[in-house]
Write a protein that holds these residues in place. Structure first.
Motif, PDB file in Angstrom:
ATOM      1  N   ASP A   1     -29.127  19.422  30.843  1.00  0.00           N
ATOM      2  CA  ASP A   1     -28.707  20.523  32.606  1.00  0.00           C
ATOM      3  C   ASP A   1     -28.189  19.502  32.975  1.00  0.00           C
ATOM      4  O   ASP A   1     -26.785  20.331  33.383  1.00  0.00           O
ATOM      5  N   LEU A   2     -27.940  18.262  32.796  1.00  0.00           N
ATOM      6  CA  LEU A   2     -26.919  17.508  33.823  1.00  0.00           C
ATOM      7  C   LEU A   2     -25.614  17.249  32.995  1.00  0.00           C
ATOM      8  O   LEU A   2     -24.776  17.331  33.551  1.00  0.00           O
ATOM      9  N   GLN A   3     -26.124  17.321  31.861  1.00  0.00           N
ATOM     10  CA  GLN A   3     -24.777  17.097  31.051  1.00  0.00           C
ATOM     11  C   GLN A   3     -23.465  18.611  31.028  1.00  0.00           C
ATOM     12  O   GLN A   3     -22.472  18.015  31.301  1.00  0.00           O
ATOM     13  N   LYS A   4     -24.184  19.375  31.303  1.00  0.00           N
ATOM     14  CA  LYS A   4     -23.783  20.728  31.609  1.00  0.00           C
ATOM     15  C   LYS A   4     -23.090  20.501  32.860  1.00  0.00           C
ATOM     16  O   LYS A   4     -21.955  21.295  33.501  1.00  0.00           O
ATOM     17  N   PHE A   5     -23.837  20.101  34.009  1.00  0.00           N
ATOM     18  CA  PHE A   5     -23.189  20.269  35.169  1.00  0.00           C
ATOM     19  C   PHE A   5     -22.327  19.201  35.432  1.00  0.00           C
ATOM     20  O   PHE A   5     -21.451  19.646  35.709  1.00  0.00           O
ATOM     21  N   ALA A   6     -22.492  18.118  35.031  1.00  0.00           N
ATOM     22  CA  ALA A   6     -21.371  17.011  34.789  1.00  0.00           C
ATOM     23  C   ALA A   6     -19.701  17.764  34.607  1.00  0.00           C
ATOM     24  O   ALA A   6     -18.966  17.016  34.718  1.00  0.00           O
ATOM     25  N   LYS A   7     -20.328  18.357  32.887  1.00  0.00           N
ATOM     26  CA  LYS A   7     -18.953  18.341  32.379  1.00  0.00           C
ATOM     27  C   LYS A   7     -18.157  19.574  33.838  1.00  0.00           C
ATOM     28  O   LYS A   7     -16.817  19.596  33.118  1.00  0.00           O
ATOM     29  N   GLY A   8     -18.367  20.242  35.002  1.00  0.00           N
ATOM     30  CA  GLY A   8     -18.332  21.044  35.269  1.00  0.00           C
ATOM     31  C   GLY A   8     -17.467  20.314  36.568  1.00  0.00           C
ATOM     32  O   GLY A   8     -16.910  21.198  37.866  1.00  0.00           O
ATOM     33  N   LEU A   9     -18.072  19.060  37.053  1.00  0.00           N
ATOM     34  CA  LEU A   9     -17.310  18.315  37.777  1.00  0.00           C
ATOM     35  C   LEU A   9     -15.662  18.031  37.368  1.00  0.00           C
ATOM     36  O   LEU A   9     -15.478  18.108  36.672  1.00  0.00           O
ATOM     37  N   GLY A  10     -15.111  18.165  38.686  1.00  0.00           N
ATOM     38  CA  GLY A  10     -14.051  16.983  38.555  1.00  0.00           C
ATOM     39  C   GLY A  10     -13.386  17.378  39.979  1.00  0.00           C
ATOM     40  O   GLY A  10     -13.992  17.498  41.108  1.00  0.00           O
ATOM     41  N   PRO A  11     -12.768  17.046  40.269  1.00  0.00           N
ATOM     42  CA  PRO A  11     -10.937  17.031  42.140  1.00  0.00           C
ATOM     43  C   PRO A  11     -12.539  18.541  42.471  1.00  0.00           C
ATOM     44  O   PRO A  11     -12.185  19.772  42.198  1.00  0.00           O
ATOM     45  N   MET A  12     -12.130  17.876  43.575  1.00  0.00           N
ATOM     46  CA  MET A  12     -12.913  19.358  43.875  1.00  0.00           C
ATOM     47  C   MET A  12     -12.109  19.257  46.214  1.00  0.00           C
ATOM     48  O   MET A  12     -11.360  19.072  46.288  1.00  0.00           O
ATOM     49  N   CYS A  13     -12.502  20.673  46.385  1.00  0.00           N
ATOM     50  CA  CYS A  13     -11.306  20.945  47.396  1.00  0.00           C
ATOM     51  C   CYS A  13     -12.099  20.112  49.035  1.00  0.00           C
ATOM     52  O   CYS A  13     -13.102  19.438  48.945  1.00  0.00           O
ATOM     53  N   GLY A  14     -10.530  19.981  48.927  1.00  0.00           N
ATOM     54  CA  GLY A  14     -11.061  18.245  50.695  1.00  0.00           C
ATOM     55  C   GLY A  14      -9.728  18.394  51.012  1.00  0.00           C
ATOM     56  O   GLY A  14      -8.604  18.933  50.057  1.00  0.00           O
ATOM     57  N   PRO A  15      -9.281  17.604  51.785  1.00  0.00           N
ATOM     58  CA  PRO A  15      -7.890  17.581  51.943  1.00  0.00           C
ATOM     59  C   PRO A  15      -6.719  16.297  51.479  1.00  0.00           C
ATOM     60  O   PRO A  15      -5.967  16.619  51.274  1.00  0.00           O
ATOM     61  N   ALA A  16      -7.532  16.338  50.102  1.00  0.00           N
ATOM     62  CA  ALA A  16      -6.220  15.738  48.902  1.00  0.00           C
ATOM     63  C   ALA A  16      -6.204  16.761  47.634  1.00  0.00           C
ATOM     64  O   ALA A  16      -5.757  16.604  47.265  1.00  0.00           O
ATOM     65  N   ASN A  17      -7.393  18.042  47.838  1.00  0.00           N
ATOM     66  CA  ASN A  17      -6.907  18.938  47.220  1.00  0.00           C
ATOM     67  C   ASN A  17      -6.822  20.332  47.202  1.00  0.00           C
ATOM     68  O   ASN A  17      -8.188  21.100  47.647  1.00  0.00           O
ATOM     69  N   MET A  18      -6.038  20.720  48.053  1.00  0.00           N
ATOM     70  CA  MET A  18      -6.373  21.757  49.300  1.00  0.00           C
ATOM     71  C   MET A  18      -5.684  22.652  48.454  1.00  0.00           C
ATOM     72  O   MET A  18      -6.590  23.606  48.942  1.00  0.00           O
ATOM     73  N   ASP A  19      -5.572  23.191  47.022  1.00  0.00           N
ATOM     74  CA  ASP A  19      -4.748  23.950  46.640  1.00  0.00           C
ATOM     75  C   ASP A  19      -6.186  24.437  45.777  1.00  0.00           C
ATOM     76  O   ASP A  19      -6.300  25.671  45.602  1.00  0.00           O
ATOM     77  N   LEU A  20      -7.225  23.484  45.989  1.00  0.00           N
ATOM     78  CA  LEU A  20      -8.597  24.023  45.697  1.00  0.00           C
ATOM     79  C   LEU A  20      -9.686  24.745  46.374  1.00  0.00           C
ATOM     80  O   LEU A  20     -10.351  25.160  46.249  1.00  0.00           O
ATOM     81  N   CYS A  21      -9.052  24.656  47.618  1.00  0.00           N
ATOM     82  CA  CYS A  21     -10.199  25.187  48.485  1.00  0.00           C
ATOM     83  C   CYS A  21      -9.456  26.567  48.841  1.00  0.00           C
ATOM     84  O   CYS A  21      -8.805  27.250  48.737  1.00  0.00           O
ATOM     85  N   ASP A  22     -10.674  27.514  49.489  1.00  0.00           N
ATOM     86  CA  ASP A  22     -10.374  28.895  49.824  1.00  0.00           C
ATOM     87  C   ASP A  22      -9.626  28.888  51.310  1.00  0.00           C
ATOM     88  O   ASP A  22      -9.430  28.021  51.393  1.00  0.00           O
ATOM     89  N   ASP A  23      -9.293  29.720  51.658  1.00  0.00           N
ATOM     90  CA  ASP A  23      -8.620  30.050  52.779  1.00  0.00           C
ATOM     91  C   ASP A  23      -9.462  29.286  54.054  1.00  0.00           C
ATOM     92  O   ASP A  23      -8.956  29.495  54.797  1.00  0.00           O
ATOM     93  N   ALA A  24      -9.898  30.198  54.065  1.00  0.00           N
ATOM     94  CA  ALA A  24     -10.841  29.892  55.168  1.00  0.00           C
ATOM     95  C   ALA A  24     -11.456  28.475  55.335  1.00  0.00           C
ATOM     96  O   ALA A  24     -11.307  27.617  56.584  1.00  0.00           O
TER      97      ALA A  24
END
Length: 167
Positions: free
Chosen positions: A63-86
């Protein structure tokens, strides 16, 4: 869970986009744990280091491996392109504020959380007091019933059953 967590840390060692780490909340990491809101052990948090989220998934290595493999940059001020409009709109509004206003809002929202935590603690303490009072009353009432002759009543009943079976 610790051995699986150690395997996961080893697996992601050297990753440029994912950090798997542990913090000892009972020793040197106590202040960090308080800062990010750790209330129970073991706890898993993920996401932006300044906006960690609670992980509520499975705790097996798979479970932990599956979750961790999906991690990476997330929506935030440094990655606005990953954010939804709201989220983009909200981040833009926060960026437009002066630092004092943002700090004031942070303190205000943290105070709201502290009040919720305090209210909850008071509520739980009240429940614990009620539980203890009810438990004590039940124990007293059970003892009264037992001392009113229940033991003798059972002994007489068993004696008569045995006497009848011997006939």
């Amino acid at each position: 869970m610790k051995p699986d967590w150690d395997k996961l840390m080893k697996e992601f060692e050297g990753s440029s986009s994912v950090l798997i780490a542990d913090v000892d909340c009972t020793a040197g990491g106590k202040s960090k744990c308080e800062e990010v809101g750790i209330r129970g052990y073991p706890s898993i948090k993920y996401g932006d280091p300044d906006d960690l989220q609670d992980y509520n998934g499975g705790r097996s290595l798979a479970d932990l491996q599956k979750f961790a493999k999906g991690l990476g940059p997330m929506c935030g001020p440094a990655n606005m392109d990953l954010c939804d409009d709201a989220k983009k709109t909200q981040i833009t509004e926060f960026l437009a504020m002066d630092a004092k206003k943002r700090e004031s809002m942070i303190k205000e929202k943290e105070a709201e959380i502290e009040k919720l935590e305090s209210d909850f603690k008071t509520f739980v303490e009240g429940l614990q007091k009620q539980y203890q009072e009810s438990s004590d009353k039940k124990d007293k009432d059970v003892e009264e019933i037992k001392s009113s002759g229940l033991g003798l009543l059972k002994a007489v009943s068993a004696y008569q059953k045995k006497a009848k079976s011997e006939l």
